[in-house]
Design a protein around this motif. Structure first.
Motif, short mmCIF file in Angstrom:
data_model
loop_
_atom_site.label_atom_id
_atom_site.label_comp_id
_atom_site.label_asym_id
_atom_site.label_seq_id
_atom_site.Cartn_x
_atom_site.Cartn_y
_atom_site.Cartn_z
N ARG A 188 0.82 -1.21 0.00
CA ARG A 188 0.00 0.00 0.00
C ARG A 188 0.85 1.26 0.00
O ARG A 188 0.37 2.36 0.26
CB ARG A 188 -0.96 0.00 1.20
N PHE A 189 2.15 1.09 -0.23
CA PHE A 189 3.01 2.27 -0.32
C PHE A 189 4.10 2.01 -1.34
O PHE A 189 4.75 0.96 -1.31
CB PHE A 189 3.65 2.59 1.04
N PHE A 190 4.27 2.97 -2.23
CA PHE A 190 5.33 2.86 -3.22
C PHE A 190 6.03 4.20 -3.32
O PHE A 190 5.39 5.24 -3.47
CB PHE A 190 4.77 2.47 -4.59
N ALA A 191 7.35 4.20 -3.21
CA ALA A 191 8.14 5.40 -3.46
C ALA A 191 9.17 5.04 -4.50
O ALA A 191 9.79 3.98 -4.42
CB ALA A 191 8.83 5.88 -2.18
N GLY A 192 9.34 5.89 -5.50
CA GLY A 192 10.28 5.55 -6.55
C GLY A 192 10.83 6.75 -7.27
O GLY A 192 10.50 7.91 -6.96
N TYR A 193 11.69 6.48 -8.20
CA TYR A 193 12.31 7.49 -9.05
C TYR A 193 12.45 6.83 -10.42
O TYR A 193 12.91 5.69 -10.50
CB TYR A 193 13.68 7.88 -8.47
N PRO A 194 12.03 7.52 -11.48
CA PRO A 194 11.97 6.85 -12.79
C PRO A 194 13.32 6.33 -13.28
O PRO A 194 14.32 7.04 -13.17
CB PRO A 194 11.48 7.96 -13.73
N ILE A 195 13.33 5.12 -13.77
CA ILE A 195 14.52 4.61 -14.46
C ILE A 195 14.13 3.41 -15.32
O ILE A 195 13.46 2.50 -14.86
CB ILE A 195 15.68 4.27 -13.47
N THR A 196 14.58 3.46 -16.55
CA THR A 196 14.38 2.35 -17.49
C THR A 196 15.25 1.18 -17.04
O THR A 196 16.40 1.41 -16.64
CB THR A 196 14.83 2.79 -18.90
N PRO A 197 14.80 -0.03 -17.11
CA PRO A 197 13.50 -0.53 -17.59
C PRO A 197 12.50 -0.86 -16.48
O PRO A 197 11.75 -1.83 -16.60
CB PRO A 197 13.91 -1.79 -18.36
N SER A 198 12.47 -0.06 -15.42
CA SER A 198 11.56 -0.38 -14.30
C SER A 198 10.39 0.58 -14.22
O SER A 198 9.46 0.38 -13.45
CB SER A 198 12.32 -0.30 -12.97
N THR A 199 10.43 1.66 -15.00
CA THR A 199 9.52 2.79 -14.83
C THR A 199 8.04 2.41 -14.83
O THR A 199 7.25 3.02 -14.11
CB THR A 199 9.79 3.85 -15.91
N GLU A 200 7.66 1.40 -15.62
CA GLU A 200 6.24 1.04 -15.69
C GLU A 200 5.69 0.66 -14.32
O GLU A 200 4.49 0.80 -14.07
CB GLU A 200 6.02 -0.12 -16.67
#
Ligand SMILES: Cc1ncc(C[n+]2csc(CCOP(=O)(O)OP(=O)(O)O)c2C)c(N)n1
Ligand code: SF4
Lengths: 272, 379
Positions: free
Chosen positions: B25-37
């Motif tokens: 129920r919690f997601f924190a991220g920063y865009p980076i290929t190939p995980s961005t989706e």
């Protein structure tokens, strides 16, 4: 003699603390708990989050939900806590190095989001814990163990930095003006968005000794003589302010708070 | 949500759906290929299920926010790739020592550094074990299909919650971006494990009290009245810093024993045609798909090839590999790196059988033909 305030909010069995005699950090810590006490916050709902440094050791002594994280990252951990459970009152205790060097990025982004966290920066103008290296708030020309010939960097004004980044409340107090400091922290907690209180502290052991500032008492006197309240400063001519620094509430402009804005999205989706 | 129909899904999407099914129920991220989706999907899906998404200023902050959210009581995850994984390590170590459950997805791409952002690789195998500084336990899992991206993500959360530790979910660009028809399990059929909350009142609670022989301490959330202390310094069972050598040893041993005492529970693998195999392929992730095809090609020609596919990369299936090395004539280890897992397999094989690598780190996948050629070459 231990005050009732200390007895109510300190983990008494964790004392004595690690701070040197004359260190200002104890005074700032007391101002934090005094503010919490005056606001009658529920201890179970208060989270105190810190990074790494002498200042960041404070939460270990305090009887709340306490989290001593990694150097510079306290605001990012605190962001996770606040976002996950906005009912928690999240207060960050950090040092000048912790929040404006290694943690500078997290500081400006926490401010930009205006997330409901109150940060208290124990600003002693030096890296205390590692033995007196210059920090981003060491005044130009001053010495540190890594600036033996004088610091050529220019210092950050933590409040201006946070304000420019989007903080909705900024204030500066000092360990000499302890009652004002308490009031400023209190108002910071009451502000719904991101608040930062630049708490000017003293490190007689390193900053004081390196820069021949005298003992803790002398350093406190220096704070007394050089701090000017914003209200008074407004009436003073420019030349009277040379070499002085401002204390008091520097900026307060309530703005939408991050977790409340997120909640609006969740609720609109539920309705939709 | 009951979801029995077949769906065309991407690996990254299946990973996200698995996470949500596991209770994330919690997601924190920063865009980076190939995980961005995964981050994009989380930003859309989480508010719909009452969860929280945040895009942090970098991966250090993402990992920190995930740990904070987990302490506040939510199951939390982040997803990244090479350069971002390097940044996660600081706080991954923090989560190991402070025993905060969370899942870190690393959809591997070519490295080192910015490397080959859109090409597959499997070169973070050793990083998953030893990336954070200091001795620490590690669990890393690696699915090889879209449907497994779903189920293994559920397992990752279960292990994280059960053993109170960060769990790394390794994927690679091929698995992350591949689309396959999958039939998701009915959510009611999933086994979901949640961390153990405190069983004692606050005045009796010690945050790190557990059987020194690999016990897992109980974990109430911040705000539930327990008011405990968490620090990345070595701590005793009361949660406060200590430099006592004996207490340090007790803590580190307990952390390692959480894994060592539960290998059967944690280690998952797939065995294929091992009984009569003279040549055994050991492969994981997308490369295991090529290995399977190569095995089928060899079997058609009457060559006795088997496949051992670790799903749990760490802890290492040492006993199983030893057993294979005792029976097979040769072990072939194809991997999209310069031989990282092969070192571990060679160590376990201890000279009992020859271990041969097929290695590529040029952004190209290892094909069934590459492996089949090698099989014929070593006959
Ligand atoms: C990643 C990392 N880099 C460096 C350090 C070493 N370190 C510990 S405390 C500190 C500086 C603390 O200074 P400040 O935040 O101003 O706090 P003070 O000790 O003065 O209260 C440093 C550099 C560390 N712990 N982690
Ligand atoms: S080194 Fe300086 S900041 Fe640290 S405890 Fe001593 S006086 Fe305080």
């Amino acid at each position: 003699m231990t005050s009732n305030l200390v007895k109510s909010y300190f983990r008494m069995d964790k004392l004595p603390h690690i701070w040197c005699p004359g260190c200002g950090h104890g005074i700032v810590t007391r101002a934090v708990i005094k503010a919490i006490d005056e606001l009658e916050l529920d201890k179970d709902k208060v989270c105190i989050v810190s990074g790494i440094g002498c200042s960041s050791r404070a939460p270990g002594y305090l009887d709340f939900n306490t989290l001593h994280t990694t150097h510079g990252r306290a605001l990012a951990f605190a962001t996770g806590i606040k976002h996950a459970n906005p009912d928690l009152e999240v207060i960050v205790i950090t040092g000048d190095g912790d929040c404006s060097a290694i943690g500078g990025n997290h500081l400006i982004h926490a401010a930009r989001r205006n997330i409901g966290i109150t940060a208290v920066a124990f600003n002693n103008n030096i890296y205390g814990m590692t033995g007196g290296q210059y920090s981003p708030t060491t005044p130009t020309g001053d010495k540190g163990t890594t600036a033996p010939y004088g610091n050529i960097d220019k210092g950050f004004d933590i409040c201006k930095l946070a304000q420019a980044a989007g903080a909705s409340y900024t204030a500066r107090g000092t360990v000499y003006h302890a009652q004002l400091l308490t009031r400023l922290i209190k108002n910071g907690i009451l502000n719904k968005g991101f608040s930062i209180i630049d708490a000017v502290s003293v490190c007689p052991t390193y900053y004081g000794r390196k820069n021949k500032k005298g003992d803790a008492v002398k350093m406190m006197e220096w704070l007394k003589d050089h701090a000017v309240n914003v209200a008074a400063a407004a009436k003073l001519p420019e030349e009277k302010l040379a070499g002085k620094f401002l204390i008091g509430e520097l900026y307060h402009n309530p703005q939408p708070e991050y977790t409340e804005e997120y909640k609006k999205i969740t609720e609109s989706l539920r309705r939709g | 949500m009951t979801n029995r129909q077949a769906k065309l899904m991407q690996g990254n999407e299946a990973c996200l759906e698995g996470a949500i099914a596991a209770g994330m129920r919690f997601f924190a991220g920063y865009p980076i290929t190939p995980s961005t989706e995964i981050a994009e999907g989380a930003s859309e899906r989480l508010p719909l299920v009452g969860g929280k998404f945040i895009q942090m200023e970098d991966e250090i902050g993402s990992m920190a926010a995930v740990i904070g959210a987990s302490l506040a009581g939510l199951k939390a995850m982040t997803a990244t790739s090479g350069p971002g994984m390097s940044l996660k390590l600081e706080n991954l170590g923090y989560a190991s020592l402070t025993e905060i459950p969370c899942v870190i997805v690393n959809v591997q791409r070519g490295g080192p550094s910015t490397g080959l952002p859109t090409s597959p690789a499997q070169a973070d195998i050793m990083q998953a074990r030893w990336g954070a500084h200091g001795d620490h336990p590690a669990i890393a899992l690696y699915p090889n299909s879209v449907s497994e991206a779903y189920s293994v993500t559920v397992t990752a959360f279960n292990l994280a919650e059960k053993y109170r530790m960060p769990v790394i979910l390794l994927m690679d660009e091929v698995i992350g971006h591949m689309r396959e028809r999958v039939v998701l399990p009915d959510e009611n059929e999933l086994q979901i494990i949640d961390r153990t909350k405190a069983s004692v009142p606050p005045e009796e609670y010690l945050p790190y009290k557990a059987d020194p022989d690999g016990g897992v301490p109980e974990m109430p959330a911040f705000g539930e009245g327990y008011r405990y202390h968490v620090t990345g310094l070595i701590h005793s069972e009361n949660g406060f810093p200590t430099t006592d050598a004996e207490k340090t040893a007790i803590l580190l041993n307990r952390l390692m024993k959480k894994i060592d005492n539960n290998l059967d529970d944690i280690i998952k693998y797939q065995e294929d045609s091992l009984d009569d195999a003279e040549i055994v392929l050991i492969a994981y992730g997308s490369t295991a798909r090529s290995a399977k095809s190569a095995m089928d090609m060899a079997r058609e020609q009457g060559i006795a090839v088997g496949l051992f596919r670790p799903i749990t990369i760490w802890p290492f299936a040492e006993d199983k590999v030893k057993e294979i090395a005792g029976k097979a004539k040769k072990i072939i280890v194809p991997e999209m790196n310069l031989g990282q897992y092969r070192y571990e397999i060679e160590r376990a094989a201890a000279g009992k059988c020859e271990v041969i690598g097929i290695n590529r780190a040029d952004g190209e996948i290892i094909t069934p033909e590459d492996i089949f050629e090698k099989i014929k070459g070593v006959l």
